[in-house]
Motif scaffolding. Structure first.
Motif, PDB file in Angstrom:
ATOM      1  N   ASN A 112       0.860  -1.177   0.000  1.00  0.00           N
ATOM      2  CA  ASN A 112       0.000   0.000   0.000  1.00  0.00           C
ATOM      3  C   ASN A 112       0.900   1.231   0.000  1.00  0.00           C
ATOM      4  O   ASN A 112       2.131   1.103   0.027  1.00  0.00           O
ATOM      5  N   PRO A 113       0.350   2.439  -0.033  1.00  0.00           N
ATOM      6  CA  PRO A 113       1.200   3.626  -0.127  1.00  0.00           C
ATOM      7  C   PRO A 113       2.257   3.729   0.960  1.00  0.00           C
ATOM      8  O   PRO A 113       3.398   4.104   0.683  1.00  0.00           O
ATOM      9  N   PHE A 114       1.906   3.372   2.186  1.00  0.00           N
ATOM     10  CA  PHE A 114       2.888   3.563   3.248  1.00  0.00           C
ATOM     11  C   PHE A 114       3.958   2.484   3.243  1.00  0.00           C
ATOM     12  O   PHE A 114       5.133   2.761   3.489  1.00  0.00           O
ATOM     13  N   SER A 115       3.595   1.247   2.978  1.00  0.00           N
ATOM     14  CA  SER A 115       4.597   0.184   2.958  1.00  0.00           C
ATOM     15  C   SER A 115       5.613   0.383   1.837  1.00  0.00           C
ATOM     16  O   SER A 115       6.718  -0.161   1.898  1.00  0.00           O
ATOM     17  N   THR A 116       5.247   1.166   0.808  1.00  0.00           N
ATOM     18  CA  THR A 116       6.220   1.518  -0.237  1.00  0.00           C
ATOM     19  C   THR A 116       7.364   2.335   0.354  1.00  0.00           C
ATOM     20  O   THR A 116       8.533   2.118   0.015  1.00  0.00           O
ATOM     21  N   TYR A 117       7.044   3.266   1.233  1.00  0.00           N
ATOM     22  CA  TYR A 117       8.091   4.024   1.925  1.00  0.00           C
ATOM     23  C   TYR A 117       8.966   3.092   2.762  1.00  0.00           C
ATOM     24  O   TYR A 117      10.199   3.203   2.757  1.00  0.00           O
ATOM     25  N   ILE A 118       8.339   2.183   3.489  1.00  0.00           N
ATOM     26  CA  ILE A 118       9.093   1.283   4.366  1.00  0.00           C
ATOM     27  C   ILE A 118      10.001   0.372   3.547  1.00  0.00           C
ATOM     28  O   ILE A 118      11.140   0.086   3.949  1.00  0.00           O
ATOM     29  N   LEU A 119       9.524  -0.090   2.404  1.00  0.00           N
ATOM     30  CA  LEU A 119      10.353  -0.926   1.531  1.00  0.00           C
ATOM     31  C   LEU A 119      11.598  -0.178   1.077  1.00  0.00           C
ATOM     32  O   LEU A 119      12.716  -0.711   1.135  1.00  0.00           O
ATOM     33  N   ASN A 120      11.428   1.054   0.642  1.00  0.00           N
ATOM     34  CA  ASN A 120      12.577   1.848   0.205  1.00  0.00           C
ATOM     35  C   ASN A 120      13.505   2.187   1.370  1.00  0.00           C
ATOM     36  O   ASN A 120      14.732   2.217   1.207  1.00  0.00           O
ATOM     37  N   PHE A 176      16.063  11.388   3.867  1.00  0.00           N
ATOM     38  CA  PHE A 176      15.005  12.010   3.083  1.00  0.00           C
ATOM     39  C   PHE A 176      13.750  11.146   3.049  1.00  0.00           C
ATOM     40  O   PHE A 176      12.634  11.680   3.019  1.00  0.00           O
ATOM     41  N   LEU A 177      13.921   9.836   3.057  1.00  0.00           N
ATOM     42  CA  LEU A 177      12.760   8.963   3.122  1.00  0.00           C
ATOM     43  C   LEU A 177      12.016   9.125   4.446  1.00  0.00           C
ATOM     44  O   LEU A 177      10.780   9.174   4.485  1.00  0.00           O
ATOM     45  N   LEU A 178      12.760   9.226   5.546  1.00  0.00           N
ATOM     46  CA  LEU A 178      12.122   9.444   6.841  1.00  0.00           C
ATOM     47  C   LEU A 178      11.458  10.809   6.915  1.00  0.00           C
ATOM     48  O   LEU A 178      10.421  10.972   7.566  1.00  0.00           O
ATOM     49  N   LEU A 192      11.921  10.140  -6.735  1.00  0.00           N
ATOM     50  CA  LEU A 192      12.546  11.466  -6.752  1.00  0.00           C
ATOM     51  C   LEU A 192      13.639  11.581  -5.698  1.00  0.00           C
ATOM     52  O   LEU A 192      14.676  12.222  -5.931  1.00  0.00           O
ATOM     53  N   ILE A 193      13.430  10.990  -4.540  1.00  0.00           N
ATOM     54  CA  ILE A 193      14.443  11.037  -3.485  1.00  0.00           C
ATOM     55  C   ILE A 193      15.720  10.341  -3.933  1.00  0.00           C
ATOM     56  O   ILE A 193      16.824  10.868  -3.758  1.00  0.00           O
ATOM     57  N   TRP A 194      15.596   9.151  -4.510  1.00  0.00           N
ATOM     58  CA  TRP A 194      16.780   8.437  -4.964  1.00  0.00           C
ATOM     59  C   TRP A 194      17.523   9.217  -6.040  1.00  0.00           C
ATOM     60  O   TRP A 194      18.755   9.320  -6.019  1.00  0.00           O
ATOM     61  N   VAL A 195      16.788   9.800  -6.992  1.00  0.00           N
ATOM     62  CA  VAL A 195      17.429  10.587  -8.050  1.00  0.00           C
ATOM     63  C   VAL A 195      18.083  11.827  -7.465  1.00  0.00           C
ATOM     64  O   VAL A 195      19.215  12.189  -7.829  1.00  0.00           O
ATOM     65  N   LEU A 196      17.388  12.503  -6.550  1.00  0.00           N
ATOM     66  CA  LEU A 196      17.918  13.715  -5.933  1.00  0.00           C
ATOM     67  C   LEU A 196      19.212  13.439  -5.195  1.00  0.00           C
ATOM     68  O   LEU A 196      20.213  14.156  -5.360  1.00  0.00           O
TER      69      LEU A 196
END
Length: 307
Positions: free
Chosen positions: A63-71, A118-120, A152-156
């Motif tokens: 789901n949207p939030f677990s995508t953040y946790i995966l990254n 940046f992910l946090l 975008l975070i990874w590219v940045l």
């Protein structure tokens, strides 16, 4: 561990000074204890993050939030992998003959360590919106927003915050000034610290007030603990790196900052397990079920199934 190794200074200086400094700078037994401690933390942390990556990436519907946790798990895994390399090389010493390997792992550490911050920051902002504007967040959140933000975070971090530029200058052995050397750490401190601090305080106050009427959700508890541990354990590494380029700091301070940063990258899977587990239940729960329970609270009108 020598401060030059921890903070990845000019390889020419590191190659010439590290062996003598490491022998004369402190007790050998202390170095052994430090090396073993950080290796143990990195190994267990890498296993924990690897399990999270496998489950969220391939076994659990995202789901949207677990995508953040995966990254975030990917970033933490990269930090631990690079730190393991540097500590192992401290004993083996093959880096002196293969400087390209040093820059590969230097790039890996710097990019993943910065990406995790940046992910946090994005996670803290997402939670604040979810808590203070729940209806909009649940029903009107743009589709695939978390995937776009993570990309975008990874590219940045990889291309625009001098990770690549600094590594390139070092690889061709050009002079890198103190500002350039600490640029990304300064950016991390300026952009991430205020946002995460304000978000953490806001979420904590909201959670405490809400706890008077309702039981606090697992997801909010996980985020609060993750942000708190990051501010206490991982963020000081930014400050230590900046100060090390400006003034002399004792070796134990720089080594301790690296140890705490690795501990922070290892602790998130433990947080998920401890918060998500039903301690009073006699039924044994696997990590997959625990992660599903922790992140199911994010289910709403918009779901996202791709990274």
């Amino acid at each position: 561990m020598d401060a030059d190794l921890v903070y990845f200074d000019d390889p020419n200086d590191t190659y010439s000074s590290l062996p003598d400094d490491s022998v004369s700078s402190g007790n050998v037994s202390d170095n052994v204890v430090f090396g073993i401690s950080i290796l143990v933390i990195c190994i267990f942390g890498a296993v924990g993050n690897g399990i999270v990556i496998w489950l969220l990436g391939f076994r659990i519907k995202r789901n949207p939030f677990s995508t953040y946790i995966l990254n975030l798990a990917v970033a933490d895994f990269g930090v631990l992998l690079a730190a393991t390399f540097f500590v192992a090389d401290y004993w083996v010493g093959f880096i002196y003959d293969t400087p390209i390997i040093f820059f590969v792992f230097f790039f890996l550490f710097l990019s993943t360590y910065s990406s995790s911050q940046f992910l946090l920051t994005a996670i803290s902002l997402d939670r604040c919106v979810a808590v203070f504007f729940p209806l909009w967040h649940r029903c009107h959140r743009p589709p695939h927003l978390s995937t776009i933000v993570c990309a975008l975070i990874w590219v940045l971090v990889l291309f625009f915050l001098l990770t690549a530029v600094t590594c390139t200058l070092k690889s061709v052995r050009l002079h890198v000034s103190i500002i350039e050397e600490s640029y990304q750490f300064i950016v991390n401190a300026v952009l991430c610290l205020p946002v995460m601090t304000i978000a953490t305080v806001s979420l904590f106050i909201k959670a405490c007030l809400k706890a008077r009427q309702h039981r606090r959700g697992r997801l909010l508890t996980v985020i609060l603990l993750t942000l708190l541990f990051f501010l206490l354990f991982a963020f000081p590494f930014n400050i230590m790196h900046i100060l090390t380029n400006l003034i002399y700091l004792p070796i134990y301070m720089s080594s301790g900052a690296l140890l705490l940063a690795c501990l922070n990258s290892s602790i998130n899977p433990v947080i998920y397990f401890l918060v998500g587990r039903q301690w009073k239940s006699s039924h044994r729960e696997g990590m997959k079920m625990i992660l599903q329970k922790v992140f199911k609270e994010e289910e709403g009108c918009v779901e996202e199934t791709t990274v």
